[in-house]
Design a protein around this motif. Structure first.
Motif, PDB file in Angstrom:
ATOM      1  N   SER A   1       1.223  -1.441  -0.475  1.00 58.71           N
ATOM      2  CA  SER A   1      -0.181  -0.384  -0.162  1.00 58.71           C
ATOM      3  C   SER A   1       1.038   1.009   0.524  1.00 58.71           C
ATOM      4  O   SER A   1       0.661   2.130   0.032  1.00 58.71           O
ATOM      5  CB  SER A   1      -1.235  -0.211   1.221  1.00 58.71           C
ATOM      6  N   PHE A   2       1.886   0.944  -0.210  1.00 62.70           N
ATOM      7  CA  PHE A   2       3.272   2.315  -0.117  1.00 62.70           C
ATOM      8  C   PHE A   2       2.996   2.993   1.034  1.00 62.70           C
ATOM      9  O   PHE A   2       2.814   4.411   1.246  1.00 62.70           O
ATOM     10  CB  PHE A   2       3.526   3.134  -1.429  1.00 62.70           C
ATOM     11  N   GLU A   3       2.263   2.259   1.845  1.00 67.44           N
ATOM     12  CA  GLU A   3       2.704   2.845   3.523  1.00 67.44           C
ATOM     13  C   GLU A   3       0.846   4.302   3.571  1.00 67.44           C
ATOM     14  O   GLU A   3       1.303   5.570   4.145  1.00 67.44           O
ATOM     15  CB  GLU A   3       4.010   4.154   4.349  1.00 67.44           C
ATOM     16  N   SER A   4      -0.031   3.786   2.833  1.00 69.65           N
ATOM     17  CA  SER A   4      -0.915   4.601   2.517  1.00 69.65           C
ATOM     18  C   SER A   4      -2.081   3.973   2.507  1.00 69.65           C
ATOM     19  O   SER A   4      -1.955   3.402   1.796  1.00 69.65           O
ATOM     20  CB  SER A   4      -0.600   5.788   1.819  1.00 69.65           C
ATOM     21  N   SER A   5      -3.403   4.921   2.964  1.00 64.80           N
ATOM     22  CA  SER A   5      -4.435   4.479   2.600  1.00 64.80           C
ATOM     23  C   SER A   5      -5.151   5.354   0.861  1.00 64.80           C
ATOM     24  O   SER A   5      -6.475   4.724   1.078  1.00 64.80           O
ATOM     25  CB  SER A   5      -5.306   4.707   3.843  1.00 64.80           C
ATOM     26  N   VAL A   6      -4.748   5.674   1.131  1.00 68.78           N
ATOM     27  CA  VAL A   6      -4.706   7.032  -0.270  1.00 68.78           C
ATOM     28  C   VAL A   6      -5.106   5.783  -1.644  1.00 68.78           C
ATOM     29  O   VAL A   6      -3.903   4.640  -1.843  1.00 68.78           O
ATOM     30  CB  VAL A   6      -4.895   8.005  -0.856  1.00 68.78           C
ATOM     31  N   LEU A   7      -6.100   6.254  -2.766  1.00 64.16           N
ATOM     32  CA  LEU A   7      -5.502   5.353  -3.647  1.00 64.16           C
ATOM     33  C   LEU A   7      -4.256   6.332  -4.403  1.00 64.16           C
ATOM     34  O   LEU A   7      -4.294   7.018  -4.355  1.00 64.16           O
ATOM     35  CB  LEU A   7      -6.661   5.506  -4.830  1.00 64.16           C
ATOM     36  N   LYS A   8      -3.814   5.354  -5.226  1.00 60.37           N
ATOM     37  CA  LYS A   8      -2.489   5.341  -5.752  1.00 60.37           C
ATOM     38  C   LYS A   8      -2.430   5.135  -7.432  1.00 60.37           C
ATOM     39  O   LYS A   8      -2.761   4.090  -8.006  1.00 60.37           O
ATOM     40  CB  LYS A   8      -0.804   5.078  -5.278  1.00 60.37           C
ATOM     41  N   ARG A   9      -1.623   6.025  -8.140  1.00 61.66           N
ATOM     42  CA  ARG A   9      -1.427   5.646  -9.294  1.00 61.66           C
ATOM     43  C   ARG A   9       0.487   5.097  -9.846  1.00 61.66           C
ATOM     44  O   ARG A   9       0.915   5.779  -8.498  1.00 61.66           O
ATOM     45  CB  ARG A   9      -1.391   6.293 -10.625  1.00 61.66           C
ATOM     46  N   VAL A  10       0.560   4.064 -10.360  1.00 60.93           N
ATOM     47  CA  VAL A  10       1.868   3.807 -10.076  1.00 60.93           C
ATOM     48  C   VAL A  10       2.216   4.250 -11.879  1.00 60.93           C
ATOM     49  O   VAL A  10       2.239   3.389 -12.221  1.00 60.93           O
ATOM     50  CB  VAL A  10       2.499   2.718 -10.004  1.00 60.93           C
ATOM     51  N   PRO A  11       2.496   6.016 -12.594  1.00 62.48           N
ATOM     52  CA  PRO A  11       3.252   5.996 -13.711  1.00 62.48           C
ATOM     53  C   PRO A  11       4.440   5.431 -14.410  1.00 62.48           C
ATOM     54  O   PRO A  11       4.858   5.273 -15.470  1.00 62.48           O
ATOM     55  CB  PRO A  11       2.778   7.324 -14.124  1.00 62.48           C
ATOM     56  N   ARG A  12       5.008   4.722 -13.374  1.00 59.71           N
ATOM     57  CA  ARG A  12       6.931   5.062 -13.470  1.00 59.71           C
ATOM     58  C   ARG A  12       7.547   3.476 -12.712  1.00 59.71           C
ATOM     59  O   ARG A  12       6.982   4.053 -11.312  1.00 59.71           O
ATOM     60  CB  ARG A  12       7.797   6.181 -13.004  1.00 59.71           C
ATOM     61  N   ILE A  13       7.617   2.569 -13.191  1.00 56.61           N
ATOM     62  CA  ILE A  13       8.449   1.381 -12.589  1.00 56.61           C
ATOM     63  C   ILE A  13       9.458   1.316 -13.563  1.00 56.61           C
ATOM     64  O   ILE A  13       9.367   0.562 -14.809  1.00 56.61           O
ATOM     65  CB  ILE A  13       6.773   0.215 -12.637  1.00 56.61           C
ATOM     66  N   TYR A  14      10.384   0.801 -13.226  1.00 54.21           N
ATOM     67  CA  TYR A  14      11.525  -0.013 -13.367  1.00 54.21           C
ATOM     68  C   TYR A  14      12.094  -1.044 -12.721  1.00 54.21           C
ATOM     69  O   TYR A  14      11.852  -1.420 -11.746  1.00 54.21           O
ATOM     70  CB  TYR A  14      12.298   1.251 -13.654  1.00 54.21           C
ATOM     71  N   VAL A  15      11.817  -2.189 -14.229  1.00 57.00           N
ATOM     72  CA  VAL A  15      12.619  -3.275 -13.052  1.00 57.00           C
ATOM     73  C   VAL A  15      13.861  -3.744 -13.544  1.00 57.00           C
ATOM     74  O   VAL A  15      14.654  -3.562 -14.714  1.00 57.00           O
ATOM     75  CB  VAL A  15      11.803  -4.429 -13.945  1.00 57.00           C
ATOM     76  N   GLY A  16      14.842  -3.887 -12.632  1.00 54.42           N
ATOM     77  CA  GLY A  16      16.200  -4.801 -13.093  1.00 54.42           C
ATOM     78  C   GLY A  16      16.436  -5.696 -13.302  1.00 54.42           C
ATOM     79  O   GLY A  16      16.010  -6.870 -12.807  1.00 54.42           O
TER      80      GLY A  16
END
Length: 170
Positions: free
Chosen positions: A79-94
């Motif tokens: 939840s990324f330490e939050s109870s609000v809704l989130k978008r995740v527009p940037r993701i990078y994978v090693g």
């Protein structure tokens, strides 16, 4: 008829086997399914597995007989330490991959979205951007990396940059 019935029973047993391996150093749990092994050992630095069909050295094969080995890595829900809704527009994978890969976002509100990371013929670990775009919004997020056509891969890290929205989940 007897050997066919035995084959059916062995097939059913093999399909129901599940094995869990816990890496205590990294606190990572791995699940293997369809392994009909009942014994494991480490000998001369190699992991051995044995079952009714014999023994094998694990990690020494690129294929399961002639079948590609499907593999994936799934994170826990975050939840990324939050109870609000989130978008995740940037993701990078090693990622170090020997072929095409899939990356999926799994959310409680938006379901699963799968993205192709095409093989770019670069050797070694590299940072790959996942083409998520604006994408779904959710409180809880999970991420999945899976191979295509049995290609070898390893995941170094997943970097996520969530954007908190004003709406709180009720």
């Amino acid at each position: 008829r007897g050997s066919s019935a035995i084959a059916d029973v062995i097939s059913a047993i093999t399909a129901s086997y599940r094995t869990w391996v816990l890496n205590l150093r990294k606190q990572a749990l791995t699940e293997y399914d369809s392994w009909a092994f009942n014994s494991f050992a480490v000998f001369n630095g190699q992991v051995l597995a044995a079952g009714s069909s014999g023994g094998v050295i694990l990690g020494a094969q690129d294929k399961d007989d002639t079948t590609n080995i499907d593999a994936d890595v799934i994170t826990g829900k975050d939840s990324f330490e939050s109870s609000v809704l989130k978008r995740v527009p940037r993701i990078y994978v090693g990622l170090d991959a020997a072929g095409d890969m899939y990356f999926s976002t799994i959310t409680t509100e938006g379901g699963t979205r799968k993205y192709l990371l095409p093989y770019n013929h670069v050797d070694g670990v590299q940072q790959r951007r996942v083409p998520v775009g604006k994408g779904p919004k959710s409180r809880f997020w999970q991420f999945r990396v899976q191979n295509k056509d049995g290609s070898d891969f390893s995941v170094g890290d997943i970097l996520v940059y969530p954007v908190k929205l004003r709406r709180r989940v009720q």
